[in-house]
Design a protein around this motif. Structure first.
Motif, mmCIF file in Angstrom:
data_model
loop_
_atom_site.group_PDB
_atom_site.id
_atom_site.type_symbol
_atom_site.label_atom_id
_atom_site.label_comp_id
_atom_site.label_asym_id
_atom_site.label_seq_id
_atom_site.Cartn_x
_atom_site.Cartn_y
_atom_site.Cartn_z
ATOM 1 N N VAL A 295 70.888 104.425 12.675
ATOM 2 C CA VAL A 295 70.676 103.140 13.345
ATOM 3 C C VAL A 295 69.401 103.246 14.169
ATOM 4 C CG1 VAL A 295 71.590 101.453 14.976
ATOM 5 C CG2 VAL A 295 73.146 102.673 13.440
ATOM 6 N N LEU A 296 68.485 102.315 13.951
ATOM 7 C CA LEU A 296 67.193 102.296 14.640
ATOM 8 C C LEU A 296 67.098 101.031 15.485
ATOM 9 C CD1 LEU A 296 63.709 102.975 13.085
ATOM 10 C CD2 LEU A 296 64.117 100.845 14.278
ATOM 11 N N VAL A 297 66.686 101.197 16.730
ATOM 12 C CA VAL A 297 66.487 100.066 17.632
ATOM 13 C C VAL A 297 65.034 100.067 18.097
ATOM 14 C CG1 VAL A 297 67.176 98.937 19.778
ATOM 15 C CG2 VAL A 297 68.877 100.150 18.403
ATOM 16 N N THR A 298 64.339 98.960 17.891
ATOM 17 C CA THR A 298 62.964 98.805 18.351
ATOM 18 C C THR A 298 62.969 98.222 19.760
ATOM 19 O OG1 THR A 298 62.212 98.421 16.093
ATOM 20 C CG2 THR A 298 60.736 97.731 17.854
ATOM 21 N N TRP A 316 64.205 103.960 19.016
ATOM 22 C CA TRP A 316 65.283 104.874 19.382
ATOM 23 C C TRP A 316 66.250 104.928 18.204
ATOM 24 C CZ3 TRP A 316 66.396 106.084 24.981
ATOM 25 C CH2 TRP A 316 65.293 105.780 25.800
ATOM 26 N N LYS A 317 66.582 106.146 17.774
ATOM 27 C CA LYS A 317 67.402 106.308 16.580
ATOM 28 C C LYS A 317 68.606 107.211 16.861
ATOM 29 C CE LYS A 317 63.291 106.115 13.575
ATOM 30 N NZ LYS A 317 62.539 106.800 12.483
ATOM 31 N N ILE A 361 63.833 109.812 19.864
ATOM 32 C CA ILE A 361 63.172 108.842 20.740
ATOM 33 C C ILE A 361 61.671 108.930 20.495
ATOM 34 C CG2 ILE A 361 62.660 108.174 23.111
ATOM 35 C CD1 ILE A 361 65.339 109.376 23.930
ATOM 36 N N ASP A 362 61.063 107.802 20.153
ATOM 37 C CA ASP A 362 59.610 107.639 20.097
ATOM 38 C C ASP A 362 59.255 106.533 21.076
ATOM 39 O OD1 ASP A 362 58.132 109.280 18.027
ATOM 40 O OD2 ASP A 362 59.725 108.490 16.760
ATOM 41 N N GLN A 363 58.489 106.859 22.110
ATOM 42 C CA GLN A 363 58.260 105.856 23.145
ATOM 43 C C GLN A 363 56.849 105.963 23.726
ATOM 44 O OE1 GLN A 363 60.512 103.312 24.327
ATOM 45 N NE2 GLN A 363 58.468 102.695 25.006
ATOM 46 N N THR A 364 56.125 104.841 23.699
ATOM 47 C CA THR A 364 54.850 104.762 24.403
ATOM 48 C C THR A 364 55.130 104.564 25.884
ATOM 49 O OG1 THR A 364 53.756 103.807 22.473
ATOM 50 C CG2 THR A 364 52.675 103.500 24.605
ATOM 51 N N VAL A 365 54.491 105.377 26.720
ATOM 52 C CA VAL A 365 54.777 105.329 28.157
ATOM 53 C C VAL A 365 53.567 104.883 28.978
ATOM 54 C CG1 VAL A 365 56.575 107.081 28.028
ATOM 55 C CG2 VAL A 365 54.201 107.798 28.381
ATOM 56 N N TRP A 366 52.394 104.827 28.346
ATOM 57 C CA TRP A 366 51.191 104.415 29.101
ATOM 58 C C TRP A 366 50.248 103.700 28.150
ATOM 59 C CZ3 TRP A 366 45.885 106.203 29.373
ATOM 60 C CH2 TRP A 366 45.203 105.745 30.522
ATOM 61 N N ASN A 367 49.880 102.479 28.482
ATOM 62 C CA ASN A 367 48.994 101.666 27.660
ATOM 63 C C ASN A 367 48.306 100.671 28.593
ATOM 64 O OD1 ASN A 367 47.683 100.252 25.663
ATOM 65 N ND2 ASN A 367 49.527 99.293 24.841
#
Length: 502
Positions: A295-298, A316-317, A361-367
């Motif tokens: 299960v993948l949640v964007t 998040w998977k 978890i794949d997460q951008t934290v600074w942009n």
């Protein structure tokens, strides 16, 4: 939808039958068109980089869909004078990727020196509605082949459990990779694939981890050590079926049922996996069935704070796999005796069923500037598996990727990552039994850690160069070098990967 699946079945021996079938098709299509949602124009078309196991070009983090058509400016040969555009207009897409790697062991490992490996991958996609019949909507046929060359730096010079690169396959030759048909339904809310497929192009994948070259950041060490032939992963594929379901657009569900043995051989063999299935066309289907679900949640983390204006995309998977096959016990033989003991018959007890759960978890934290080149993203992946029939029961890897931090090179990506795979309790007990009974060339097992620093630099359209450094701690879990009789020391390895898309 039924209208998307039905075609005009031509009876070459009867024009009347042909007319009746055409009339029936049109009638049924018209009846359901007003009831069911229209089909997508094509099934979920995989990015051309899906065939790359590691060192995958990492795009700037974005909330836009990943499955956008790749432009000709991302390929070395471009549009080839318009030929590619004409082919794509008729539903034909041909892609070729080439990877060249050079590795050098600077210290530690089994021996110092340099090693070369490489791979060339050709992929053909056919859209059924454009190529075959406009009434056959949503269909996609995919076939790919791999040519492998070079030697294995991990086996020859390092001795590491996790191979130093996803391309470090330890074999040579041409082989089939994937061959499947996909059908999309209801604007691709449902996408089904059937055929020969490699699950690690979709399941158990961290997008940010795919930047790194060590194979543990692709198909990780835990399933590689616990499943037959290392499990169905690059460069292997197995017969199966996969369904992708989007119940609501932030959520995607993946379900797969497939063969669990890509080599067709026994669990333990003196022959390498590639030797047992050199062409990629051996499908035994005799050991068990592998079932995978995810299960993948964007998410957009910026929405958690009113002070953040620019998107912070993430995925998040949560997933699991189950294997119905029989797996060797890591400590006891078929008579219940210790495998390491003098009374053992040498044949491990076989235990039915196997499982693993994981989270990613794949997460951008600074942009700071939205579409500007600077961004920082984190990834983490954790895996846990059963004990008795497995060599590894826990694995983890984590890291950071940074876009736009190299001066005057806004498209470069720099990454730092770490990974570890822990032995199961039964594997540790077997190791202690070996030491107790005085086995030669055996040391206490320790978890192998690897740290990787990498820099991916696009140098021309479709071409990237990736210098890489890896440090392997407790090589092979603390093994002895057969040539010297001494423990293999921690290894420092330098590498250079060049990836080109033609």
């Amino acid at each position: 939808m039924i209208g998307c699946l039905l075609r005009d079945t031509v009876d070459h021996g009867s024009s009347v039958g042909k007319s009746i079938r055409r009339f029936a098709f049109i009638a049924i299509l018209s009846a359901f068109q007003s009831v069911l949602a229209p089909c997508a124009q094509a099934a979920d078309q995989p990015p051309v980089t899906d065939v790359l196991p590691s060192g995958v070009p990492l795009p700037f983090p974005s909330t836009a869909p990943d499955n956008l058509p790749q432009g000709w400016d991302t390929m070395v040969l471009g549009d080839l004078g318009g030929y590619r555009s004409r082919l794509r207009a008729h539903g034909v897409r041909i892609n070729l990727q080439d990877v060249e790697e050079l590795w050098g062991v600077a210290s530690g490992g089994l021996s110092r020196g340099a090693t070369y490996d490489g791979a060339t991958i050709v992929t053909l996609n056919l859209d059924t509605d454009r190529l075959i019949d406009p009434q056959w909507h949503g269909g996609l046929f995919n076939i790919s082949a791999i040519q492998l060359r070079g030697r294995s730096v991990s086996a020859d010079r390092i001795g590491a459990f996790n191979t130093i690169s996803g391309y470090d396959a330890g074999g040579r030759g041409m082989r089939l990779f994937e061959m499947w048909y996909a059908q999309g339904f209801w604007n691709n809310r449902l996408d089904i694939r059937l055929g020969v497929m490699d699950p690690d192009t979709e399941f158990l994948v961290s997008d940010n981890a795919s930047l790194f070259l060590n194979a543990d950041f692709g198909w990780p060490g835990v399933p590689s050590s616990n499943l037959y032939g290392g499990g169905p992963s690059w460069p292997f594929a197995v017969p199966g079926i996969r369904a992708q379901i989007i119940p609501t657009y932030p959520v995607t569900i993946l379900l797969g049922v497939m063969d669990d043995n890509p080599t067709g051989g026994p669990f333990f063999s003196e022959r390498s996996a590639l030797d047992m299935n050199p062409s990629g066309t051996r499908f035994s289907m005799s050991t068990g069935v592998l079932v995978m679900g995810e299960v993948l949640v964007t998410v957009d983390a910026s929405k958690l704070s009113a002070s953040l204006e620019n998107a912070l995309p993430g995925t998040w998977k949560l997933g699991a796999l189950y294997d119905s096959g029989a797996f060797p016990d890591r400590r006891y033989d078929t008579q219940g005796h210790l495998l390491a003991g003098p009374t053992s018959n040498g044949s491990p007890m076989m235990r039915r069923k196997n499982w693993m759960v994981y989270g990613i978890i794949d997460q951008t934290v600074w942009n700071p500037d939205g579409d500007a080149p600077e961004a920082v993203s984190l990834f983490a992946r954790f895996m846990g598996a059963g004990n008795r029939g497995n060599a590894m029961t826990f694995g983890a890897n984590a890291g950071v990727t940074m876009h736009g931090f190299v001066p005057y090179r806004p498209d470069d990506v720099v990454g730092l990552a770490w990974g570890v795979s822990n032995d199961s309790a039964h594997a540790l007990d077997f190791n202690r039994d070996q030491l107790q009974f005085g086995a030669a060339d055996v040391l206490p097992l320790k978890a192998e850690h690897h740290i990787e620093l990498t820099w991916q630099a696009p140098v021309w359209r479709g071409v990237s160069v990736q210098p890489d450094f890896q440090y392997i701690h407790h090589v092979g879990g603390n093994i002895v070098n057969g040539a010297t009789g001494k423990r293999v020391k921690d290894a420092a390895v330098f590498g250079l990967n060049t990836t080109a898309s033609f």
